[in-house]
Write an enzyme that holds these catalytic residues in place. Structure first.
Site, PDB file in Angstrom:
ATOM      1  N   CYS A  81      14.944   0.046   2.601  1.00 10.41           N
ATOM      2  CA  CYS A  81      16.048  -0.368   2.357  1.00 10.41           C
ATOM      3  C   CYS A  81      17.458   0.101   2.618  1.00 10.41           C
ATOM      4  O   CYS A  81      18.208  -0.374   3.135  1.00 10.41           O
ATOM      5  CB  CYS A  81      15.938  -0.536   0.648  1.00 10.41           C
ATOM      6  SG  CYS A  81      15.955   0.924   0.018  1.00 10.41           S
ATOM      7  N   HIS A 133      16.560   1.538  -5.118  1.00  9.15           N
ATOM      8  CA  HIS A 133      16.278   0.426  -4.141  1.00  9.15           C
ATOM      9  C   HIS A 133      17.749  -0.214  -3.897  1.00  9.15           C
ATOM     10  O   HIS A 133      18.548  -0.633  -4.963  1.00  9.15           O
ATOM     11  CB  HIS A 133      15.368  -0.537  -4.577  1.00  9.15           C
ATOM     12  CG  HIS A 133      15.069  -1.756  -3.531  1.00  9.15           C
ATOM     13  ND1 HIS A 133      14.604  -1.251  -2.471  1.00  9.15           N
ATOM     14  CD2 HIS A 133      15.378  -3.048  -3.615  1.00  9.15           C
ATOM     15  CE1 HIS A 133      14.419  -2.708  -1.687  1.00  9.15           C
ATOM     16  NE2 HIS A 133      14.906  -3.319  -2.339  1.00  9.15           N
ATOM     17  N   HIS A 145      17.288  -7.874   1.644  1.00 10.96           N
ATOM     18  CA  HIS A 145      16.789  -6.425   1.653  1.00 10.96           C
ATOM     19  C   HIS A 145      15.551  -6.090   2.267  1.00 10.96           C
ATOM     20  O   HIS A 145      14.773  -7.245   2.801  1.00 10.96           O
ATOM     21  CB  HIS A 145      16.341  -6.015  -0.079  1.00 10.96           C
ATOM     22  CG  HIS A 145      15.350  -6.751  -0.716  1.00 10.96           C
ATOM     23  ND1 HIS A 145      14.402  -6.121  -1.417  1.00 10.96           N
ATOM     24  CD2 HIS A 145      14.852  -8.055  -0.752  1.00 10.96           C
ATOM     25  CE1 HIS A 145      13.573  -7.095  -1.765  1.00 10.96           C
ATOM     26  NE2 HIS A 145      13.953  -8.082  -1.442  1.00 10.96           N
TER      27      HIS A 145
END
Length: 175
Positions: A81, A133, A145
Site C-alpha cells: 500500500c 493501510h 489501493h
C-alpha cells in the site's frame, strides 16, 4: 553497471520490506476499537491541486491489477500500500514519500470525509494499529489501493463493511 544497479535496487527493496505496511486478512472488527492516535506531524509539502490531483489519479489507475508484494515499491517487483502511494506520487508529481503508511499520514493534513477529493489519501486501521493501510481516493466513495488479500492493486468502496469499520480518515498533500 547494470548489475550494481540491480544490487542497489535489491538492497533497497529489502530495506523497504522492513518498514512497509500490508493489509491483514478480513476479520471481525474489535467490539470497541480504540480511536486513532494523533498523527505525528512531519510537515509535508503542499502541492498545487488541480493538475496534481488528476495526475496522481490517472497514474494510480494505470497500476490496476499490479501484483501485491510486501515491501514492494515498483510495479515490476509488486507493490504494497505505501509503496504504491509513494510510487504514484514520485512518478506523477515528483514527490518522494516514506515507505510507511503512518509516516505518510504524518506528512498530510486532515480532510473531512465529505470534503475529500480525488487525489486525497484514505487511511485505515487494518492491523490493530492506527494508519496501518493507505489508499488513494478517486471519487464517488471509491479508492485504489494495494491490498495483500487477493494480491492485486484494485478499486474498493469506502462504504463496504470491512473498510467502513476500519476507516480512520482522509488526509491530503494537495492544496
Amino acid at each position: 553497471m547494470k548489475s550494481n544497479t540491480r544490487s542497489n535496487r535489491a538492497a533497497l527493496l529489502c530495506c523497504l520490506a522492513l518498514a512497509a505496511c500490508s493489509t491483514a486478512p478480513p476479520h471481525a472488527p474489535p467490539s470497541h476499537p480504540a480511536p486513532p492516535r494523533p498523527v505525528a506531524q512531519e510537515r509535508g509539502p503542499v502541492l498545487p491541486a488541480a493538475k496534481s490531483r488528476s495526475d496522481v489519479v490517472v497514474f494510480a489507475l494505470g497500476l490496476l491489477d499490479t501484483g501485491y508484494r510486501f515491501g514492494g515499491a515498483n510495479p515490476e517487483a509488486g507493490l504494497d500500500c505505501s509503496g504504491m502511494i509513494g510510487y504514484v506520487f514520485e512518478q506523477a508529481v515528483q514527490l518522494k514519500l516514506p515507505h510507511n503508511a503512518a509516516r505518510i499520514a504524518g506528512m498530510t493534513r486532515p480532510v473531512a470525509r465529505s470534503a475529500m477529493q480525488p487525489g486525497d489519501l484514505v487511511f485505515f486501521n487494518t492491523q490493530n494499529r492506527p494508519y496501518s493501510h493507505v489508499g488513494l481516493y478517486i471519487g464517488e466513495g471509491r479508492f485504489i489501493h494495494a491490498p495483500s488479500s487477493r494480491g492485486k492493486v484494485r478499486i474498493e468502496r469506502l462504504d463496504t463493511s470491512y473498510f467502513a469499520s476500519r476507516f480512520e480518515g482522509g488526509r491530503t498533500l494537495l492544496d
